[in-house]
Design an enzyme around this catalytic site. Structure first.
Site, PDB file in Angstrom:
ATOM      1  N   SER A   1       0.887  -1.089   0.008  1.00 17.44           N
ATOM      2  CA  SER A   1       0.056  -0.037   0.107  1.00 17.44           C
ATOM      3  C   SER A   1       0.761   1.319  -0.062  1.00 17.44           C
ATOM      4  CB  SER A   1      -0.998   0.014   1.122  1.00 17.44           C
ATOM      5  OG  SER A   1      -0.314   0.046   2.443  1.00 17.44           O
TER       6      SER A   1
ATOM      7  N   LYS B   1       1.005   4.585   6.544  1.00 18.35           N
ATOM      8  CA  LYS B   1       0.435   5.327   5.531  1.00 18.35           C
ATOM      9  C   LYS B   1       0.931   6.863   5.622  1.00 18.35           C
ATOM     10  CE  LYS B   1      -2.885   2.338   4.873  1.00 18.35           C
ATOM     11  NZ  LYS B   1      -2.501   1.352   3.730  1.00 18.35           N
TER      12      LYS B   1
END
Length: 182
Positions: free
Chosen positions: A41, A79
Site C-alpha cells: 500500500s 500511511k
C-alpha cells in the site's frame, strides 16, 4: 586483593549491562522503535518487508509517513498524512486539492511509469467521506501512496491521534534503500 578487584570489576560489568538494558528499554518503548512494512500500500515509497525506524516523539505534520494502530484490525498500518486538523481535502481527476489549492504529490508513481501500481485515487471530498467539511481537532486523514491498493481514510475514516505510534524517520533495510523516506 585480587579477589576483591575481580569482584569490583564484576559488579561494574553488571551495572553497565543493567544500564544498557534500561537504556534500550527506554529508547524502544518511548523514543524509537523498529517496525516492518507489510503489503504494497505504500509503494513506491516503501515495499513489502522494508524495515523502518519509527520516531515516537516526533510532531506529526502534513505529508509525514506514520505508523498507527489500524482502526479496523489488530494490525499496524503505514500511511501518509494528507490532512491535519483544519484542512479541507478534495480529490478531482487524481489531483489533491488541499484547502482549495492543487498540490503536487511527488511521492506517487508517474502516470508514465511502467509499473502496475495504480495512481487512481478516485474523486471525493472530505465531507462525502466523513461528514466533516474540515478535519476535526485530534484527527488526521491518511492515504497509502499506492492508491489503488490501500486501506486508508477513504475506507475507515479519520484517524484519531491516539492511534498514532509515530513518524517513520528511517529505512534500514533493504540495504540498497537505506535512508529517510521521501
Amino acid at each position: 586483593m585480587e579477589g576483591s578487584s575481580l569482584k569490583r570489576e564484576f559488579y561494574l560489568l553488571c551495572k553497565v549491562i543493567i544500564f544498557a538494558i534500561i537504556a534500550i528499554f527506554v529508547v524502544k518503548n518511548f523514543l524509537l522503535s523498529p517496525s516492518v512494512v507489510w503489503g504494497e500500500s505504500m509503494q513506491p515509497t516503501f515495499s513489502d518487508q522494508d524495515k523502518i525506524i519509527v520516531n515516537k516523539v516526533s510532531t506529526i505534520d502534513r505529508f509525514d509517513v506514520i505508523v498507527f494502530h489500524a482502526p479496523d484490525s489488530e494490525n499496524y498500518y503505514v500511511k501518509r498524512v494528507i490532512g491535519v486538523p483544519g484542512d479541507h481535502i478534495e480529490y478531482k481527476n487524481n489531483i489533491l486539492y488541499l484547502n482549495g489549492k492543487a498540490i503536487d504529490e511527488p511521492y506517487l508513481l508517474s502516470e508514465n511509469s511502467s509499473s502496475n501500481w495504480s495512481l487512481q485515487t478516485g474523486d471525493f471530498t472530505l465531507e462525502e467521506l466523513t461528514g466533516y467539511s474540515l478535519i476535526p481537532e485530534n484527527t488526521y486523514f491518511v492515504l497509502g501512496d499506492n492508491r489503488g491498493n490501500s486501506n486508508d481514510s477513504r475506507f475507515f475514516g479519520l484517524l484519531h491521534e491516539n492511534a498514532v505510534i509515530g513518524e517513520v524517520t528511517f529505512r534500514f533495510y533493504p540495504f540498497n534503500n537505506i535512508g529517510r523516506p521521501r
